[in-house]
Design a protein around this motif. Structure first.
Motif, PDB file in Angstrom:
ATOM      1  N   ASP A  75       0.787  -1.235   0.000  1.00 55.95           N
ATOM      2  CA  ASP A  75       0.000   0.000   0.000  1.00 55.95           C
ATOM      3  C   ASP A  75       0.816   1.280   0.000  1.00 55.95           C
ATOM      4  N   ALA A  76       2.026   1.243   0.548  1.00 57.91           N
ATOM      5  CA  ALA A  76       2.752   2.503   0.717  1.00 57.91           C
ATOM      6  C   ALA A  76       4.244   2.272   0.829  1.00 57.91           C
ATOM      7  N   ILE A  77       4.994   3.332   0.486  1.00 63.53           N
ATOM      8  CA  ILE A  77       6.445   3.358   0.664  1.00 63.53           C
ATOM      9  C   ILE A  77       6.872   4.821   0.676  1.00 63.53           C
ATOM     10  N   THR A  78       7.966   5.129   1.390  1.00 69.24           N
ATOM     11  CA  THR A  78       8.514   6.484   1.390  1.00 69.24           C
ATOM     12  C   THR A  78       9.565   6.590   0.297  1.00 69.24           C
ATOM     13  N   LEU A  79       9.435   7.614  -0.562  1.00 66.23           N
ATOM     14  CA  LEU A  79      10.336   7.771  -1.700  1.00 66.23           C
ATOM     15  C   LEU A  79      10.932   9.167  -1.750  1.00 66.23           C
ATOM     16  N   ASP A  80      12.057   9.289  -2.427  1.00 62.88           N
ATOM     17  CA  ASP A  80      12.627  10.607  -2.670  1.00 62.88           C
ATOM     18  C   ASP A  80      12.039  11.157  -3.973  1.00 62.88           C
ATOM     19  N   GLY A  81      12.398  12.420  -4.308  1.00 58.52           N
ATOM     20  CA  GLY A  81      11.763  13.091  -5.430  1.00 58.52           C
ATOM     21  C   GLY A  81      11.875  12.357  -6.754  1.00 58.52           C
ATOM     22  N   GLY A  82      13.048  11.830  -7.055  1.00 60.58           N
ATOM     23  CA  GLY A  82      13.218  11.112  -8.318  1.00 60.58           C
ATOM     24  C   GLY A  82      12.308   9.908  -8.421  1.00 60.58           C
ATOM     25  N   ASP A  83      12.157   9.189  -7.325  1.00 62.83           N
ATOM     26  CA  ASP A  83      11.285   8.008  -7.337  1.00 62.83           C
ATOM     27  C   ASP A  83       9.808   8.398  -7.285  1.00 62.83           C
ATOM     28  N   CYS A 108      11.732  20.577   3.130  1.00 59.59           N
ATOM     29  CA  CYS A 108      12.622  20.433   1.998  1.00 59.59           C
ATOM     30  C   CYS A 108      14.048  20.289   2.521  1.00 59.59           C
ATOM     31  N   TYR A 109      14.958  19.968   1.638  1.00 54.17           N
ATOM     32  CA  TYR A 109      16.349  19.829   2.055  1.00 54.17           C
ATOM     33  C   TYR A 109      17.254  20.278   0.918  1.00 54.17           C
ATOM     34  N   TYR A 110      18.552  20.259   1.151  1.00 52.72           N
ATOM     35  CA  TYR A 110      19.505  20.774   0.170  1.00 52.72           C
ATOM     36  C   TYR A 110      20.366  19.641  -0.376  1.00 52.72           C
ATOM     37  N   ALA A 111      20.546  19.652  -1.685  1.00 51.46           N
ATOM     38  CA  ALA A 111      21.465  18.721  -2.332  1.00 51.46           C
ATOM     39  C   ALA A 111      22.843  19.364  -2.351  1.00 51.46           C
ATOM     40  N   VAL A 112      23.860  18.636  -1.872  1.00 54.46           N
ATOM     41  CA  VAL A 112      25.211  19.204  -1.768  1.00 54.46           C
ATOM     42  C   VAL A 112      26.252  18.237  -2.328  1.00 54.46           C
ATOM     43  N   ALA A 113      27.417  18.795  -2.639  1.00 56.70           N
ATOM     44  CA  ALA A 113      28.574  18.010  -3.074  1.00 56.70           C
ATOM     45  C   ALA A 113      29.612  18.058  -1.966  1.00 56.70           C
ATOM     46  N   LEU A 136      20.866   5.708  -8.505  1.00 57.84           N
ATOM     47  CA  LEU A 136      20.413   6.152  -9.812  1.00 57.84           C
ATOM     48  C   LEU A 136      19.022   6.766  -9.701  1.00 57.84           C
ATOM     49  N   TRP A 137      18.854   7.951 -10.297  1.00 56.06           N
ATOM     50  CA  TRP A 137      17.583   8.687 -10.339  1.00 56.06           C
ATOM     51  C   TRP A 137      17.122   9.195  -8.980  1.00 56.06           C
ATOM     52  N   LYS A 138      17.987   9.126  -7.971  1.00 57.10           N
ATOM     53  CA  LYS A 138      17.632   9.738  -6.694  1.00 57.10           C
ATOM     54  C   LYS A 138      17.988  11.229  -6.742  1.00 57.10           C
ATOM     55  N   THR A 139      17.288  12.011  -5.950  1.00 60.94           N
ATOM     56  CA  THR A 139      17.333  13.469  -6.086  1.00 60.94           C
ATOM     57  C   THR A 139      18.711  14.065  -5.835  1.00 60.94           C
ATOM     58  N   ALA A 140      19.190  13.975  -4.568  1.00 61.80           N
ATOM     59  CA  ALA A 140      20.450  14.620  -4.207  1.00 61.80           C
ATOM     60  C   ALA A 140      21.659  13.911  -4.802  1.00 61.80           C
ATOM     61  N   GLY A 141      21.507  12.618  -5.058  1.00 65.33           N
ATOM     62  CA  GLY A 141      22.657  11.835  -5.505  1.00 65.33           C
ATOM     63  C   GLY A 141      22.810  11.726  -7.011  1.00 65.33           C
ATOM     64  N   TRP A 142      21.750  12.045  -7.765  1.00 64.74           N
ATOM     65  CA  TRP A 142      21.835  11.897  -9.219  1.00 64.74           C
ATOM     66  C   TRP A 142      21.161  13.053  -9.976  1.00 64.74           C
ATOM     67  N   VAL A 219      34.391  12.817  -4.467  1.00 62.91           N
ATOM     68  CA  VAL A 219      33.207  13.611  -4.152  1.00 62.91           C
ATOM     69  C   VAL A 219      32.016  12.690  -3.890  1.00 62.91           C
ATOM     70  N   ALA A 220      31.167  13.114  -2.952  1.00 62.33           N
ATOM     71  CA  ALA A 220      29.915  12.386  -2.686  1.00 62.33           C
ATOM     72  C   ALA A 220      28.767  13.380  -2.821  1.00 62.33           C
ATOM     73  N   PHE A 221      27.733  12.977  -3.542  1.00 61.71           N
ATOM     74  CA  PHE A 221      26.550  13.827  -3.727  1.00 61.71           C
ATOM     75  C   PHE A 221      25.452  13.345  -2.786  1.00 61.71           C
ATOM     76  N   VAL A 222      25.142  14.171  -1.790  1.00 59.09           N
ATOM     77  CA  VAL A 222      24.248  13.754  -0.708  1.00 59.09           C
ATOM     78  C   VAL A 222      23.337  14.931  -0.300  1.00 59.09           C
ATOM     79  N   LYS A 223      22.609  14.777   0.805  1.00 57.59           N
ATOM     80  CA  LYS A 223      21.822  15.895   1.346  1.00 57.59           C
ATOM     81  C   LYS A 223      22.660  16.641   2.388  1.00 57.59           C
ATOM     82  N   HIS A 224      22.189  17.801   2.776  1.00 57.33           N
ATOM     83  CA  HIS A 224      23.006  18.724   3.571  1.00 57.33           C
ATOM     84  C   HIS A 224      23.317  18.239   4.980  1.00 57.33           C
TER      85      HIS A 224
END
Length: 690
Positions: A75-83, A108-113, A136-142, A219-224
């Motif tokens: 019935d449900a799952i928690t997803l990030d923006g890309g998903d 909301c949150y911030y995508a950072v390098a 792959l296709w995740k918001t902050a990481g891709w 480098v790692a692409f993650v949230k803030h």
């Protein structure tokens, strides 16, 4: 035990009552099936202390969970923006129902390098470096970093016809870990088969940071929040080439992006059950991954609360136009060109659809192709939603609906002009009309004696029939319970069971009572006047030309016998003859306007200018007229329209409506439940400026 038995064998109200305290009702909680994408998430869900949690359903990853929910196996799952974007596409058609909040109602949150201290390269020097991504296709990481690198021209990619995006990224970085990638070079830094789940140790935010720490990645692409606990080891790369401390993410980030959200099938009852369950267990370890090797299990560990989203929230509305289009452009799905010459007009109800179909036939060219397609919406707001989703392009709406459209980032493109003389000059003043209150000539009603009387309205949320009179009454009496001010009303678009729908009639076939479309006989200007004229109400809230347009032999068949002299106007300052609207009115308000998506504006303007030259009031082809109703064909514009005039491209919906009207609406909307569902959905999305 009794409570358990009730929950186990009864549904409906009994289940709702049980749901008020999920901790006392295991059965209700278990009616929700939560999808888990890794073994650790499954272990968290099935801990012995979690008997009040949902039923736990394990699948192999995020995509498998999306498919399982669409099939009804979960019935449900928690997803990030890309998903969330993926889940909203056909054939899944899932939608966000609950958003995570990260403290002080921040959604909301911030995508950072993130990079190691002591290294000496900038964001513009990433070619040939080694990279760690959340997935792959995740918001902050891709989506955000890859989109930014493409936008800057660092990654050269001509679209899916050029090469797969993964191949372009693999050529840019020398090695990577992108969990879920198909290109093997993007998996060279991964630790366990590059799976897009917690089975891969370098998956998600903490996994990507772990990849940076444990390998020779750059480098790692993650949230803030990911590296805040290790400020002495890491720094942030800023787009301008500089570096800043990891706690200065407000001034050094790649984008601010929407919170993670719970998605489910479009089912009002299911959304209620899901929210009830998670809201009741949120203080029972739901937002903690303590005791597990992975973090952010089921929900992000930084989550502090949950926000229930309006029922009409779609993935497009939740993510917002800018981010949704950014993902769309990265994936390069095939879609009809936004600049196509063809216009999809949205008609409300059967009689408008008839008019639109007739118009469409008149736009057929020599090759047999029509310039106009007709889409049907059950209400104006249904049409606005279709325009947002690219299922339609344009519709003419009143000021109240221009306001809602503007809240959803649509723009006014052309405005109706009701003065023929002003049509002759491009610099003519913008058209407007007067909102008036009409009563029978022999009525002793005044503005101060309306309470307890019967009222007729054009529709909820419309300018002359609702926003202006109800706003004035709210100002006067400071009472938000509009359903009880009048004894009975017809206000199409209201709850059919409320007093606000008692006077409505529905269609001639007895259907669609109180529906906000022309299928309801008392909808719109002429409908509200008909409600008064036929003896249903004591007062009708309409525009100043409504009575002249529907009396003295003018208007549809039902109006032929009525005389304009049998009616008068009332206003806060007294009463007046039906023609004295300039002296006795409730407000002077903006004309109706055609609204569309910003990227489609120029096409809509060009098409409509061409069409009115041919089929307008004095157009070259008198076989068809776009501004006139005829029999069972209801005009798509106000019948009093003489021409359409272009709204300057620089003019916002606030500029168009004017400060006074915007202030009035903002004041009215302070009352509970006065915002439409669509406005609620458009303004509830994270990271959106009001």
């Amino acid at each position: 035990m009794k409570l358990f038995i009730i929950c186990a064998f009864l549904s409906g109200l009994a289940a709702v009552q049980c749901a008020k305290d999920c901790s006392q009702c295991v059965t209700f909680c278990k009616t929700v099936k939560w999808c888990l994408k890794s073994e650790e998430e499954y272990q968290k869900c099935t801990r012995p202390t979690n008997e009040h949690w949902p039923t736990c359903v394990k699948r192999g990853g995020t995509q498998e969970c999306i498919e399982a929910i669409a099939r009804g196996e979960a019935d449900a799952i928690t997803l990030d923006g890309g998903d969330i974007y993926t889940a909203g596409l056909a054939p899944y058609n899932l939608h966000p129902i609950i958003a995570e909040q990260y403290g002080a109602e921040e959604s909301c949150y911030y995508a950072v390098a993130v990079v190691k201290k002591g290294t000496n390269f900038g964001f513009n020097d990433l070619r040939g470096k080694k990279s760690c991504h959340t997935g792959l296709w995740k918001t902050a990481g891709w989506n955000v970093p890859i989109g930014t690198l493409i936008k800057q021209g660092q990654i050269t990619w001509g679209g899916i016809d050029d090469k797969p995006l993964e191949d372009a990224v693999a050529e840019f970085f020398s090695a990577s870990c992108v969990p879920g990638a198909k290109n093997t070079k993007l998996c060279t830094l991964c630790k366990n088969n590059c799976q897009r789940s917690h089975e891969e140790p370098y998956y998600d935010y903490d996994g990507a940071l772990r990849c940076l720490k444990e390998t020779d990645a750059d480098v790692a692409f993650v949230k803030h929040l990911t590296a805040l606990g290790e400020k002495d080891k890491f720094e942030l790369l800023c787009e301008d080439g500089s570096r800043k401390p990891v706690d200065d993410y407000l001034n050094c980030n790649l984008a601010q992006v929407p919170a993670h959200a719970v998605v489910s099938r479009v089912d009002k009852d299911l959304a209620f059950r899901v929210f009830t369950v998670v809201d009741n267990i949120k203080d029972n370890g739901l937002f903690s991954s303590e005791g597990f090797t992975a973090k952010n299990l089921i929900f992000k560990d930084s989550t502090t609360n949950l926000q229930r989203l309006p029922e009409l929230t779609s993935s497009y509305l939740y993510l917002g136009e800018k981010y949704w289009n950014a993902i769309h452009s990265l994936r390069r799905e095939k879609t009809e060109s936004a600049s196509s010459d063809k216009i999809k007009w949205c008609a409300v109800g059967h009689t408008q659809k008839n008019k639109c179909d007739a118009w469409s036939l008149n736009t057929v060219d020599d090759a047999g192709n029509s310039r106009l397609d007709c889409e049907t919406g059950s209400t104006v707001q249904d049409c606005l939603r279709k325009i947002l989703l690219n299922q339609a392009d344009a519709i003419a709406v009143d000021g109240g609906e221009v306001y809602i459209a503007g809240k959803c980032n649509l723009v006014p493109a052309l405005v109706e002009q009701y003065d023929e003389e002003k049509c002759k000059s491009a610099s003519g003043d913008a058209s407007s009309y007067y909102a008036v209150a009409v009563v029978h000539k022999n009525s002793d009603l005044t503005w101060n004696t309306l309470r307890g009387k019967k009222s007729c309205h054009t529709g909820v949320g419309r300018t002359a029939g609702w926003n202006i009179p109800i706003g004035l009454l709210h100002d006067k009496y400071n009472d938000c319970d509009f359903s009880k001010f009048f004894s009975e009303s017809c206000a199409p678009g209201s709850d059919p069971e409320s007093n606000l729908c008692k006077l409505c009639k529905g269609s001639e076939a007895g259907k669609d009572k109180c529906k906000a479309s022309n299928d309801e006989r008392y909808y719109g200007y002429s409908g509200a006047f008909r409600c008064l004229a036929e003896g249903g109400g004591d007062v009708a809230f309409v525009k100043h030309s409504t009575v002249p347009d529907n009396t003295d032999g003018k208007g549809p068949e039902w109006a032929k016998a009525f005389k304009s002299a049998d009616f008068k106007l009332i206003c806060p300052s007294g009463s007046a003859e039906i023609t004295a609207h300039e002296q006795c009115h409730l407000a002077k308000v903006p004309a109706h306007a055609v609204v569309t998506r910003p990227e489609k504006r120029d096409d809509v303007v060009s098409f409509l200018k061409e069409q009115q030259d041919k089929f307008g009031l004095s157009g070259s082809d008198d076989s068809f007229r776009i501004f006139q109703s005829d029999g069972n064909q209801k005009s798509l514009f106000k019948d009093s329209t003489k021409c359409l005039q272009e709204v300057p491209k620089s003019q916002t919906y606030q500029d168009f409506l004017g400060e006074a009207y915007i202030t009035s609406l903002n004041s009215l909307h302070k009352c509970p439940k006065t915002k439409s569902e669509l406005e609620e959905a458009c303004t509830a999305r994270p990271c959106q400026k009001p």
